[in-house]
Design a protein around this motif. Structure first.
Motif, PDB file in Angstrom:
ATOM      1  N   GLY A  14     -18.885 -10.851  -9.868  1.00 33.26           N
ATOM      2  CA  GLY A  14     -17.926 -11.925  -9.644  1.00 33.26           C
ATOM      3  C   GLY A  14     -18.353 -13.202 -10.336  1.00 33.26           C
ATOM      4  O   GLY A  14     -19.491 -13.334 -10.811  1.00 33.26           O
ATOM      5  N   VAL A  15     -17.436 -14.161 -10.378  1.00 37.34           N
ATOM      6  CA  VAL A  15     -17.720 -15.463 -10.973  1.00 37.34           C
ATOM      7  C   VAL A  15     -17.019 -16.536 -10.146  1.00 37.34           C
ATOM      8  O   VAL A  15     -15.908 -16.340  -9.651  1.00 37.34           O
ATOM      9  N   ASN A  16     -17.697 -17.648  -9.976  1.00 37.12           N
ATOM     10  CA  ASN A  16     -17.166 -18.808  -9.269  1.00 37.12           C
ATOM     11  C   ASN A  16     -17.117 -19.967 -10.261  1.00 37.12           C
ATOM     12  O   ASN A  16     -18.147 -20.346 -10.826  1.00 37.12           O
ATOM     13  N   TYR A  17     -15.922 -20.537 -10.466  1.00 34.53           N
ATOM     14  CA  TYR A  17     -15.740 -21.631 -11.424  1.00 34.53           C
ATOM     15  C   TYR A  17     -15.376 -22.902 -10.670  1.00 34.53           C
ATOM     16  O   TYR A  17     -14.472 -22.899  -9.834  1.00 34.53           O
ATOM     17  N   ARG A  18     -16.081 -23.995 -10.934  1.00 30.03           N
ATOM     18  CA  ARG A  18     -15.854 -25.262 -10.256  1.00 30.03           C
ATOM     19  C   ARG A  18     -15.486 -26.338 -11.282  1.00 30.03           C
ATOM     20  O   ARG A  18     -16.354 -27.115 -11.720  1.00 30.03           O
ATOM     21  N   PRO A  19     -14.204 -26.452 -11.657  1.00 29.20           N
ATOM     22  CA  PRO A  19     -13.818 -27.478 -12.632  1.00 29.20           C
ATOM     23  C   PRO A  19     -13.883 -28.895 -12.059  1.00 29.20           C
ATOM     24  O   PRO A  19     -14.064 -29.861 -12.796  1.00 29.20           O
ATOM     25  N   LYS A  20     -13.715 -29.036 -10.749  1.00 31.66           N
ATOM     26  CA  LYS A  20     -13.790 -30.320 -10.069  1.00 31.66           C
ATOM     27  C   LYS A  20     -14.638 -30.163  -8.810  1.00 31.66           C
ATOM     28  O   LYS A  20     -14.828 -29.049  -8.314  1.00 31.66           O
ATOM     29  N   ALA A  23     -27.288 -14.293  -7.214  1.00 25.45           N
ATOM     30  CA  ALA A  23     -26.394 -15.260  -7.853  1.00 25.45           C
ATOM     31  C   ALA A  23     -27.171 -16.058  -8.883  1.00 25.45           C
ATOM     32  O   ALA A  23     -28.334 -16.424  -8.669  1.00 25.45           O
ATOM     33  N   ILE A  24     -26.521 -16.315 -10.020  1.00 26.91           N
ATOM     34  CA  ILE A  24     -27.097 -17.115 -11.093  1.00 26.91           C
ATOM     35  C   ILE A  24     -26.193 -18.338 -11.279  1.00 26.91           C
ATOM     36  O   ILE A  24     -25.108 -18.223 -11.860  1.00 26.91           O
ATOM     37  N   PRO A  25     -26.582 -19.491 -10.765  1.00 26.68           N
ATOM     38  CA  PRO A  25     -25.729 -20.676 -10.885  1.00 26.68           C
ATOM     39  C   PRO A  25     -25.954 -21.430 -12.194  1.00 26.68           C
ATOM     40  O   PRO A  25     -27.066 -21.457 -12.737  1.00 26.68           O
ATOM     41  N   THR A  26     -24.874 -22.015 -12.712  1.00 26.22           N
ATOM     42  CA  THR A  26     -24.952 -22.940 -13.832  1.00 26.22           C
ATOM     43  C   THR A  26     -24.205 -24.215 -13.430  1.00 26.22           C
ATOM     44  O   THR A  26     -23.828 -24.371 -12.265  1.00 26.22           O
ATOM     45  N   THR A  27     -23.976 -25.109 -14.372  1.00 24.30           N
ATOM     46  CA  THR A  27     -23.347 -26.386 -14.033  1.00 24.30           C
ATOM     47  C   THR A  27     -21.961 -26.196 -13.432  1.00 24.30           C
ATOM     48  O   THR A  27     -21.626 -26.802 -12.405  1.00 24.30           O
ATOM     49  N   GLN A  28     -21.136 -25.341 -14.030  1.00 24.42           N
ATOM     50  CA  GLN A  28     -19.780 -25.141 -13.529  1.00 24.42           C
ATOM     51  C   GLN A  28     -19.503 -23.714 -13.082  1.00 24.42           C
ATOM     52  O   GLN A  28     -18.503 -23.480 -12.401  1.00 24.42           O
ATOM     53  N   PHE A  29     -20.363 -22.777 -13.440  1.00 24.19           N
ATOM     54  CA  PHE A  29     -20.119 -21.376 -13.113  1.00 24.19           C
ATOM     55  C   PHE A  29     -21.267 -20.823 -12.271  1.00 24.19           C
ATOM     56  O   PHE A  29     -22.433 -21.147 -12.498  1.00 24.19           O
ATOM     57  N   ASP A  30     -20.903 -19.978 -11.303  1.00 25.78           N
ATOM     58  CA  ASP A  30     -21.883 -19.150 -10.592  1.00 25.78           C
ATOM     59  C   ASP A  30     -21.533 -17.697 -10.876  1.00 25.78           C
ATOM     60  O   ASP A  30     -20.393 -17.273 -10.638  1.00 25.78           O
ATOM     61  N   PHE A  31     -22.501 -16.932 -11.376  1.00 20.71           N
ATOM     62  CA  PHE A  31     -22.292 -15.507 -11.637  1.00 20.71           C
ATOM     63  C   PHE A  31     -22.973 -14.709 -10.528  1.00 20.71           C
ATOM     64  O   PHE A  31     -24.157 -14.925 -10.237  1.00 20.71           O
ATOM     65  N   THR A  32     -22.230 -13.818  -9.895  1.00 15.85           N
ATOM     66  CA  THR A  32     -22.763 -13.070  -8.757  1.00 15.85           C
ATOM     67  C   THR A  32     -22.661 -11.571  -9.007  1.00 15.85           C
ATOM     68  O   THR A  32     -21.731 -11.089  -9.679  1.00 15.85           O
ATOM     69  N   PHE A  33     -23.613 -10.834  -8.450  1.00 14.26           N
ATOM     70  CA  PHE A  33     -23.660  -9.376  -8.555  1.00 14.26           C
ATOM     71  C   PHE A  33     -24.091  -8.824  -7.199  1.00 14.26           C
ATOM     72  O   PHE A  33     -25.115  -9.233  -6.663  1.00 14.26           O
ATOM     73  N   TRP A  36     -13.793 -30.863  -5.937  1.00 16.40           N
ATOM     74  CA  TRP A  36     -12.932 -30.477  -4.815  1.00 16.40           C
ATOM     75  C   TRP A  36     -12.199 -29.154  -5.072  1.00 16.40           C
ATOM     76  O   TRP A  36     -11.388 -28.730  -4.240  1.00 16.40           O
ATOM     77  N   LEU A  37     -12.492 -28.493  -6.175  1.00 12.20           N
ATOM     78  CA  LEU A  37     -11.782 -27.266  -6.526  1.00 12.20           C
ATOM     79  C   LEU A  37     -12.761 -26.202  -6.978  1.00 12.20           C
ATOM     80  O   LEU A  37     -13.630 -26.442  -7.814  1.00 12.20           O
ATOM     81  N   ALA A  38     -12.606 -24.994  -6.414  1.00 16.55           N
ATOM     82  CA  ALA A  38     -13.416 -23.845  -6.828  1.00 16.55           C
ATOM     83  C   ALA A  38     -12.515 -22.620  -6.943  1.00 16.55           C
ATOM     84  O   ALA A  38     -11.662 -22.388  -6.079  1.00 16.55           O
ATOM     85  N   LEU A  39     -12.681 -21.863  -8.012  1.00 19.92           N
ATOM     86  CA  LEU A  39     -11.906 -20.654  -8.247  1.00 19.92           C
ATOM     87  C   LEU A  39     -12.862 -19.465  -8.280  1.00 19.92           C
ATOM     88  O   LEU A  39     -13.888 -19.511  -8.960  1.00 19.92           O
TER      89      LEU A  39
END
Length: 203
Positions: free
Chosen positions: A174-180, A137-147, A182-185
């Protein structure tokens, strides 16, 4: 979970469609899992663990189409796990790498798999599988990119009457997006190495 290094789970599958006319299992099988993890030096980026698993065949029908193979025996498995992250305090906030290697014993010796009265084929030896997986996984401020890569390979194949007796490998970006906070997509895809897209996953 029970303490720092132990996690356990008991999962009862209530309903399983057998894809045989109106057939279904109520209840289906019971899964038992015990995981021992987070072992390693406090100053090391490497952590290790292992897990033990069991599948108790409570369902009436097994060898189900479109599902991982099960011959109706008491299945036992073990898997080893190693993880790497340079961030010792918050590993999920830095690049992290995970590798799993395991073994699954189906305990299906002497089983007839189809349930048909004319089926005379039995398992002459217990089927066994080698399980493996790896990902990062490669995390950033709002996105995590996973392989991820994962697969199963029979070291002792079940009889020809088994619906799922082929080896396989999947690649899952895959990608994980955290706009807030309390919320993750989450969005991800599974691909076979031969180029066939198998499933699309949304959480």
């Amino acid at each position: 979970a029970s303490g720092k290094h132990l996690e356990w789970a008991i999962t009862q599958v209530i309903y399983q469609d057998t894809h045989r006319g109106d057939g279904y299992n109520i209840p289906d099988d019971l899964y038992l899992n015990v995981k021992f993890g987070s072992f390693g030096s406090k100053v090391s980026p490497l952590k290790a663990g292992f897990a033990l698993s069991g599948r108790v065949p409570l369902g009436e029908n097994h060898n189900v189409l479109f599902e991982p193979y099960s011959g109706g025996g008491l299945e036992l498995g073990m898997i080893g796990m190693v993880s790497y992250s340079p961030d010792l305090l918050l590993p999920e906030n830095a690049f992290n790498l995970h590798v799993n290697l395991g073994y699954l014993h189906h305990n299906d010796l002497g089983k007839r798999l189809t349930g048909a009265a004319t089926d005379t084929i039995v398992a002459l030896k217990s089927s066994q599988e080698f399980l493996w997986g790896g990902g990062f996984a490669i995390p950033t401020t709002q996105f995590d990119f996973t392989f991820e890569f994962y697969g199963r390979m029979f070291t002792a194949k079940p009889p020809v009457t088994a619906y799922a007796r082929e080896d396989f490998i999947y690649f899952s970006p895959g990608v994980n997006y955290r706009p807030k906070h309390w919320l993750a997509l989450n969005a991800g895809f599974d691909f076979r190495p031969d180029g066939q897209a198998i499933t699309e996953k949304w959480d």
